[in-house]
Each structure stands twice: as structure tokens, then as C-alpha cells.
Scaffold this motif. Structure first.
Motif, PDB file in Angstrom:
ATOM      1  N   ASP A 638      60.800   1.443 -26.969  1.00 23.15           N
ATOM      2  CA  ASP A 638      60.776   0.804 -25.654  1.00 23.15           C
ATOM      3  C   ASP A 638      60.155  -0.591 -25.748  1.00 23.15           C
ATOM      4  O   ASP A 638      60.671  -1.554 -25.165  1.00 23.15           O
ATOM      5  CB  ASP A 638      59.992   1.684 -24.680  1.00 23.15           C
ATOM      6  N   GLU A 674      47.899   4.485 -19.396  1.00 27.89           N
ATOM      7  CA  GLU A 674      47.616   3.354 -18.505  1.00 27.89           C
ATOM      8  C   GLU A 674      47.758   2.037 -19.254  1.00 27.89           C
ATOM      9  O   GLU A 674      48.286   1.053 -18.720  1.00 27.89           O
ATOM     10  CB  GLU A 674      46.199   3.500 -17.932  1.00 27.89           C
ATOM     11  N   TYR A 676      49.750   1.368 -21.726  1.00 31.48           N
ATOM     12  CA  TYR A 676      51.169   1.043 -21.912  1.00 31.48           C
ATOM     13  C   TYR A 676      51.792   0.547 -20.614  1.00 31.48           C
ATOM     14  O   TYR A 676      52.603  -0.391 -20.621  1.00 31.48           O
ATOM     15  CB  TYR A 676      51.957   2.244 -22.450  1.00 31.48           C
ATOM     16  N   ARG A 677      51.375   1.135 -19.479  1.00 28.62           N
ATOM     17  CA  ARG A 677      51.893   0.666 -18.191  1.00 28.62           C
ATOM     18  C   ARG A 677      51.462  -0.773 -17.918  1.00 28.62           C
ATOM     19  O   ARG A 677      52.218  -1.567 -17.356  1.00 28.62           O
ATOM     20  CB  ARG A 677      51.425   1.586 -17.061  1.00 28.62           C
ATOM     21  N   GLN A 678      50.235  -1.130 -18.351  1.00 30.20           N
ATOM     22  CA  GLN A 678      49.772  -2.505 -18.173  1.00 30.20           C
ATOM     23  C   GLN A 678      50.626  -3.481 -18.992  1.00 30.20           C
ATOM     24  O   GLN A 678      50.891  -4.598 -18.561  1.00 30.20           O
ATOM     25  CB  GLN A 678      48.298  -2.623 -18.595  1.00 30.20           C
ATOM     26  N   ARG A 680      53.922  -2.858 -20.130  1.00 32.60           N
ATOM     27  CA  ARG A 680      55.365  -2.807 -19.846  1.00 32.60           C
ATOM     28  C   ARG A 680      55.684  -2.808 -18.359  1.00 32.60           C
ATOM     29  O   ARG A 680      56.813  -3.076 -17.964  1.00 32.60           O
ATOM     30  CB  ARG A 680      55.942  -1.542 -20.502  1.00 32.60           C
ATOM     31  N   GLY A 681      54.680  -2.466 -17.536  1.00 24.91           N
ATOM     32  CA  GLY A 681      54.931  -2.398 -16.107  1.00 24.91           C
ATOM     33  C   GLY A 681      55.506  -1.072 -15.660  1.00 24.91           C
ATOM     34  O   GLY A 681      55.784  -0.875 -14.472  1.00 24.91           O
ATOM     35  N   ARG A 682      55.674  -0.149 -16.589  1.00 16.71           N
ATOM     36  CA  ARG A 682      56.229   1.180 -16.296  1.00 16.71           C
ATOM     37  C   ARG A 682      55.981   2.085 -17.496  1.00 16.71           C
ATOM     38  O   ARG A 682      55.562   1.633 -18.556  1.00 16.71           O
ATOM     39  CB  ARG A 682      57.734   1.084 -16.014  1.00 16.71           C
ATOM     40  N   ASP A 683      56.280   3.381 -17.338  1.00 17.55           N
ATOM     41  CA  ASP A 683      56.209   4.315 -18.457  1.00 17.55           C
ATOM     42  C   ASP A 683      57.430   4.140 -19.353  1.00 17.55           C
ATOM     43  O   ASP A 683      58.490   3.672 -18.909  1.00 17.55           O
ATOM     44  CB  ASP A 683      56.169   5.760 -17.950  1.00 17.55           C
ATOM     45  N   ALA A 684      57.296   4.528 -20.600  1.00 19.46           N
ATOM     46  CA  ALA A 684      58.438   4.512 -21.523  1.00 19.46           C
ATOM     47  C   ALA A 684      59.294   5.750 -21.292  1.00 19.46           C
ATOM     48  O   ALA A 684      58.798   6.784 -20.837  1.00 19.46           O
ATOM     49  CB  ALA A 684      57.940   4.488 -22.966  1.00 19.46           C
ATOM     50  N   THR A 685      60.583   5.636 -21.591  1.00 14.53           N
ATOM     51  CA  THR A 685      61.480   6.796 -21.520  1.00 14.53           C
ATOM     52  C   THR A 685      62.108   7.004 -22.890  1.00 14.53           C
ATOM     53  O   THR A 685      62.035   6.137 -23.766  1.00 14.53           O
ATOM     54  CB  THR A 685      62.598   6.586 -20.487  1.00 14.53           C
TER      55      THR A 685
END
Length: 700
Positions: A638, A674, A676-678, A680-685
Motif C-alpha cells: 500500500d 494509528e 500508518y493512518r497518519q 496514508r490518511g487511511r488503513d491499508a487494504t
């Protein structure tokens, strides 16, 4: 008379400790460095004993403090404790991983249960835990600074997970189990090393068909070093086995080398590990049962990103069908090549690498041996430094030989500085070559971690590989896979050097997250800037041709069935072993039956068969956590797509700075999800992972 003898013994012991280099504070340049050149194996036991004694005195000082527990008088004092023992254990780790010998293994066997007892004295110290718990519960009502809160939480959780709240009877059993396990882990690890040393295939000149010139010269040198002048040695390690199985035209020898490697510690002799594994599984289950858990996996994953074994299994189950379907396609392609060549065989596990290489040539006109001519270890090392400079703003400068002590003449050292300011960040040690007594594989470690709470401590980081040492004057040529692993381990080192934490506890990692930092760095190997500058022919010095680069990129998902399936088989086996009832377990039978139920393709095996699965049974670092490589690779794929979409690609300064800020510098001071969200702005899929491997993306 007896009294005099006792006095003399005590005086002798005191003298040994006073002159024991392993106990000495590190001095010299760069904030002090280990005296690797002066370490003496006779000093290990007294140094460990002294270090443990001092550490217990420090713990007593904390617990005997009459003042109410606070962050400063409890947590900070704990973070400061154990400094002497920590220094001793860095030397101990070198002997264990890089310089093992029969003499050391004897000491290791004696000390393993003693060290376990020592750790239990701290982890089960009731007065200490009461103080920690008081600080933790107080922090929930009156929060501390963010990093202090995280440090307190992690220390509290570690003690709670290790049985600090058990009654005295259960604590005693918990400690006994840990003591038994420590011996089993040591035996397991030493058995692997023994089987790697005991099985060597010696070749004659007429058995070298298909092998490259550089490989032949390296095999000749290895044979000579082992007292077999005029022969050629294939050792029982991955770095020797893998290229032999890829290129040797001698099918009977390929089978022999393959069986030697994959039957390590499964030969029914004194080095067989099956009984050790059965005992380990039983003890692990009994230990977590004391804490109220049904199985080891539930206990272990409670503070990991996956949280539960079901979540980890769900990820692996989502990828497994695509992986084995791809293997079926790969085997069909290989069988077609074998049939076309009238080889009169059915693809067997010792044929997979060999015929995959032939398919690679046929499908992509790509010869791995040709690619190797452009992959020199020295140039790859320069590539590491280039990436570190461009993405992390680090500069690596060689330290003159003799300036910093090393434990072997092969070890080289570099100073790491901030490229812009010149500020000293640390030292990087590289131990690149395989040798007797060195454990196989590749790994990264630290001799000193970054922290600032007690005066700034700079980083001493190390990468360790097992490249086959070349004949004098010859270049070290490696495969694309080995080059990728080299970058992978350097990613761990960059994680160490990027640290900006105040407290040592925050340098620890969450196992299914810490592989992200290493896996993401692998992506820079195939960037144009690295390829164009550092992939040059070892003889002519000419850059790798653009046409060959195009073939490499076109073939980027080639053999993903093999690599994904062999890895996943090991990761799933790790989880299933720890979810199974270990009573009367037959390890070999369990492995066979589990793989059969998974429809494991017969043409390949697990990357790490259970009897030599050191990640899981030489200790507990990767136990029910080997899935973590794939969990982290979801994040990696991602994040790689984020770089691909950025204006500057993989060298985009803004995105690189964001990655360092949120995913490298905080270490474990922020919850990984948290963090990773900071970034990428979202969770990975899972979608990016599937695209990356050339597998179909799930609809849901």
C-alpha cells in the motif's frame, strides 16, 4: 584452611570481575564502543553473574523506596536499570549468533536456565509490579506526556502478560516453565547449527556442470578451508543451497543437496528437533493456561496489530488459494520445458528452482546468472548508502580499520551522520560472510539503541549476512533475491538510526509491524536511480543494459506462486501448531497432515520445515508471529503505491519525509495502526498486496 581457600577464591573472583572487559563501560569515540577485540570467552559466566546481581540490586532499590510510586521513581528508574548486564549480553549475542563454538555452546547451555530464573525474579517481583500498576492506573486518571504514557502502558502490559498477577503457586510454575523452555530453545538452535555444519556435499571437477565461474571458485575456496583441497564444497546453508539448486545440471546431486537442507534436525539422531518441538508446544500451552488463555496464539497476539489468530488466519486464507493456483501454472510451465528437452522426469521439489530458471529464460528471455554479473556486494552497499541519503538524509562514511574494535576481520564499520547538519547519529557494522559458527540467514541488531532520557545515546546498529566468501580478488556476486534481502535487513538498520524516542522501552517493536520498515526498503532496489548507478558489470564496469532492466521489471511477478506458497505454508503451520492440542503430538505427522489438508503442492516444501523453524522454536520472537511478514507486506504494498503515485516517485522528498516522521522515527511510541493512518490518511487494504504479486484482487 577452608576459610583461607574461600577467601582466596573470593579474591580471585573479584579480580576476574575487576579485569573483565565484558563488564567495562564502553569508552572511546562515537559515544563509546564495545571492546569486541578484547572479549574472552572465559569472561562470559562471571560477567553475566555480576550483571544479574547488579540489576537485582537496582530493582531492590526501586521496590524499597518508601515514597509513593511515580513515573520518575519507578518507570524511569527501571529504564535506567540493567545497563551493565545489557552490555554483557551484547557480547553474549555475538558469540551466540556470529562466533559460536562447542566451548560457547556448553556455557550457553549452563547459563540459559540461570538467565531464565533471573528474568523471572524481575517479572514476578510482586512489590515491583504493584508500583508499576499504581503508576499505570494513576496515568489512566491523570495522563502523563504521550511518550511517558506509552512507556508506562508497555511496561505494565509486559509484566501482566508475563504472569505478574498470578498467585505464588502459579508464579512458581510459570518460572519453572520459562526455565525449561530456555534450555529447549538453546538446544533447538544449537541442533540447527550442528546439522548445518555436519552436512557438506563435496563435488569433483566433473560434477560442476551448470555452475557459474564465480560460484565454482567460491566452492573451491570453501572446500580448501575445510581441508578438502581440489574439491568443491556445497554447504548446508540457504546461501549455498539455493544457487546450486538453481543452476546445477546434476539432478542426483540437486536431490542430495535439497534433502540435506530440508531434513535438517529431522534425521532421528542426536540433533533431531521433533521431541524438542513437542515439549515446547506443551510448555507454552501450559504456561498461557496459567493466565487463563486457551492457547498460545490468543495470548501472544493480544497486543499485535492482528489482535487475534483469527484475523491473521483470515489474511493468509485470503491469499493462499491464489498462491497455490499460481504454483500449478508454474509447474505446468516447468514440466513443458522438461518435456521439450526430453528430460524424462516429473517435476520434484529439487527441480523447482532449476526449471523455474529455464522458464524465466524462455518466457522473459531473462537469465538470472546474467543478472548476477551486475549485482556486486560492494556496489549494492553503495546503493544502500545512496538510498539512505536520498530518502532518510543520512550519510555513511567508512571508519578507518582499527579505529573501532570488531569481532572478526570481515566486519567493516561506517559512521552515520545527518547529511545536512553533519550531526553524528551512530555507527553501522556489517558482517557479510558465512563462516563456521555463524548462524544462517540474515538479520539486523543493535548494540546500543537511541534514547535521550538519561543523556543522549547514539545508535550502534549491525547487519549480518551469509554471503559465500569469494576467492581472493573475486567480486561477490549475488542473486536478485539476495540483493533484496540485503536491502530488507538494511531497512531494519534505518529504522534503528531514525529513532527519535526518549525512553529505551519505545525502541521495541510490534512484530507484525516491524517488518514493514524493512520490507518497504526492498522497493528501492528496482528504482531507476539505483539500477542506473549501481548495477554495473563486475568485469567491464558498464551499466546494466536497459533491455535487461526491462526484462527484470517485466518478470517482477515471476515465480510468486513459489515464494508466496513456501512462505505462507510456514506461517500457517506456525499458527496451526500453536492452536492444536499438543498432548501426544507427532510433529512430523502433524506437518504432513496439515499440509495435505491445505492442498500444499507436492513440488515444493515450506520455506522453514518445522524441525528447523528457528524463527519459532529457537525463542519466542516469531512464535505465532511468522504471519507478520505478510501482515506488514499489506502495509508495504500500500505504501509503495503511495510512492508510485507521488510526483517524485520513490524519491519524492515530501512523502519520504512523511514516511520517516510517522513510520520510522516514532518506533513504538505510537500505536502502529494509528501511525500508518497518519502516514496514508487511511488503513491499508489487501488489494495492493494482491496487485503487487500479480494475483486477482478479491471483490470484497
Amino acid at each position: 584452611m577452608v576459610s583461607t581457600a574461600c577467601t582466596q577464591n573470593k579474591e580471585k573472583e573479584a579480580s576476574m570481575q575487576n579485569n573483565n572487559v565484558l563488564l567495562e563501560k564502553w569508552t572511546g569515540p562515537y559515544g563509546g564502543v564495545p571492546s569486541f577485540d578484547k572479549m574472552n570467552i572465559q569472561d562470559i559466566k562471571p560477567a553475566l553473574e555480576k550483571g544479574m546481581g547488579l540489576n537485582l540490586e537496582e530493582i531492590d532499590a526501586i521496590t524499597n523506596n518508601a515514597d509513593l510510586p511515580t513515573f520518575e521513581n519507578t518507570i524511569v528508574r527501571m529504564e535506567k536499570s540493567g545497563e551493565v548486564l545489557d552490555r554483557v549480553q551484547k557480547y553474549y549475542g555475538i558469540w551466540s549468533s556470529n562466533l559460536s563454538s562447542p566451548e560457547f555452546r556448553k556455557i550457553q547451555g549452563e547459563m540459559a536456565p540461570i538467565l531464565s530464573e533471573f528474568h523471572s525474579k524481575i517479572s514476578q517481583n510482586k512489590k515491583l509490579f504493584e508500583r508499576i500498576k499504581t503508576v499505570y492506573e494513576s496515568s489512566l486518571k491523570n495522563p502523563l506526556e504521550a511518550d511517558q504514557q506509552r512507556t508506562t502502558q508497555l511496561i505494565y502490559e509486559r509484566f501482566a502478560m508475563d504472569g505478574a498477577e498470578l498467585n505464588e503457586e502459579k508464579k512458581a510454575r510459570y518460572a519453572d516453565i520459562n526455565k525449561e523452555l530456555s534450555t529447549l530453545y538453546t538446544n533447538f538452535s544449537n541442533n540447527i547449527l550442528a546439522d548445518e555444519e555436519n552436512y557438506v556435499v563435496y563435488l569433483t571437477k566433473n560434477q560442476l556442470s551448470g555452475l557459474s565461474d564465480s560460484m565454482i571458485k567460491a566452492a573451491a575456496k570453501t572446500a580448501t578451508d575445510k581441508g578438502h583441497e581440489g574439491e568443491y564444497a556445497i554447504t548446508n546453508t540457504r546461501s549455498s543451497m539455493d544457487p546450486f539448486l538453481t543452476y546445477s545440471n546434476e539432478r542426483t546431486l540437486r536431490e542430495k543437496v535439497w534433502k540435506n537442507y530440508y531434513s535438517r534436525c529431522d534425521n532421528g539422531d542426536q540433533f533431531d528437533n521433533n521431541e524438542n518441538i513437542a515439549k515446547i508446544l506443551k510448555l507454552r500451552k501450559e504456561r498461557v493456561a496459567l493466565l487463563g488463555f486457551d492457547n498460545y496464539a490468543d495470548w501472544r497476539l493480544q497486543n499485535r496489530m492482528a489482535k487475534t489468530p483469527e484475523n491473521a488466519i483470515a489474511l493468509m486464507d485470503a491469499v493462499w488459494p491464489s498462491a497455490i493456483a499460481r504454483v500449478k501454472e508454474e509447474v505446468a510451465d516447468m514440466q513443458a520445458v522438461a518435456n521439450k528437452n526430453n528430460d524424462n522426469l516429473t517435476i520434484a521439489p529439487w527441480d523447482y528452482r532449476y526449471y523455474a530458471e529455464k522458464v524465466r529464460k524462455e518466457k522473459y528471455d531473462l537469465d538470472s546468472n546474467e543478472v548476477k554479473q551486475y549485482l556486486q556486494l560492494d556496489k549494492l552497499t553503495q546503493a544502500l548508502f545512496f538510498v539512505a541519503g536520498e530518502v532518510f538524509n543520512f550519510k555513511f562514511t567508512p571508519v578507518p580499520d582499527g579505529t573501532v574494535p570488531v569481532f572478526h576481520k570481515d566486519v567493516k564499520v561506517w559512521e552515520v551522520t545527518n547529511k545536512s547538519t553533519g550531526e553524528h547519529i551512530g555507527l553501522w557494522y556489517l558482517d557479510p560472510f558465512a563462516r563456521q559458527g555463524k548462524r544462517s540467514g540474515a538479520w539486523a541488531t543493535t548494540y546500543r539503541d537511541y534514547s535521550t532520557f538519561d543523556g543522549k545515546k547514539t545508535v550502534l546498529g549491525s547487519n549480518n549476512s551469509n554471503f559465500v566468501k569469494p576467492a581472493p580478488g573475486e567480486a561477490v556476486l549475488v542473486s536478485w533475491d539476495d540483493a533484496t534481502t540485503f536491502l530488507h535487513e538494511f531497512g531494519h538498520a534505518l529504522h534503528f538510526f531514525s529513532s527519535e524516542v526518549r525512553y529505551p522501552m519505545l525502541n521495541g517493536g510490534v512484530r507484525d509491524y516491524t517488518e514493514f520498515q524493512s520490507q518497504v526498503l526492498e522497493r528501492w532496489l528496482s528504482t531507476d536511480k539505483v539500477i542506473n548507478q549501481f548495477l554495473v558489470h563486475y568485469k567491464t564496469g558498464k551499466a546494466i543494459p536497459a533491455a535487461l532492466v526491462a526484462k527484470i521489471k517485466k518478470a517482477s511477478t515471476f515465480n510468486q506462486g513459489f515464494s508466496t506458497t513456501e512462505y505462507l505454508a510456514s506461517a500457517i503451520m506456525d499458527m496451526k501448531l500453536h492452536l492444536a492440542d499438543p498432548a501426544n503430538i507427532d510433529i512430523d505427522a502433524f506437518e504432513r497432515e496439515t499440509l495435505a489438508a491445505m492442498n500444499m503442492p507436492k513440488e515444493l516444501v515450506m520455506r522453514h520445515r518445522t524441525p528447523h523453524f528457528g524463527h519459532v522454536f529457537s525463542g519466542e520472537g516469531y512464535a505465532t508471529a511468522y504471519y507478520g511478514y505478510m501482515w506488514a507486506d499489506v502495509l508495504t504494498a500500500d505504501a509503495a503505491e503511495a510512492f508510485q503515485e507521488a510526483p517524485g516517485g520513490f524519491y519524492d522528498k515530501e512523502l519520504a519525509a512523511k514516511m520517516v516522521k510517522y513510520l520510522f522515527a516514532p518506533r513504538n511510541s505510537v500505536d502502529p495502526a494509528e501511525a500508518y493512518r497518519q502516514f496514508r490518511g487511511r488503513d491499508a487494504t489487501i488489494d495492493a498486496l494482491m496487485r503487487d504479486r500479480g494475483f486477482p484482487v478479491p471483490e470484497n
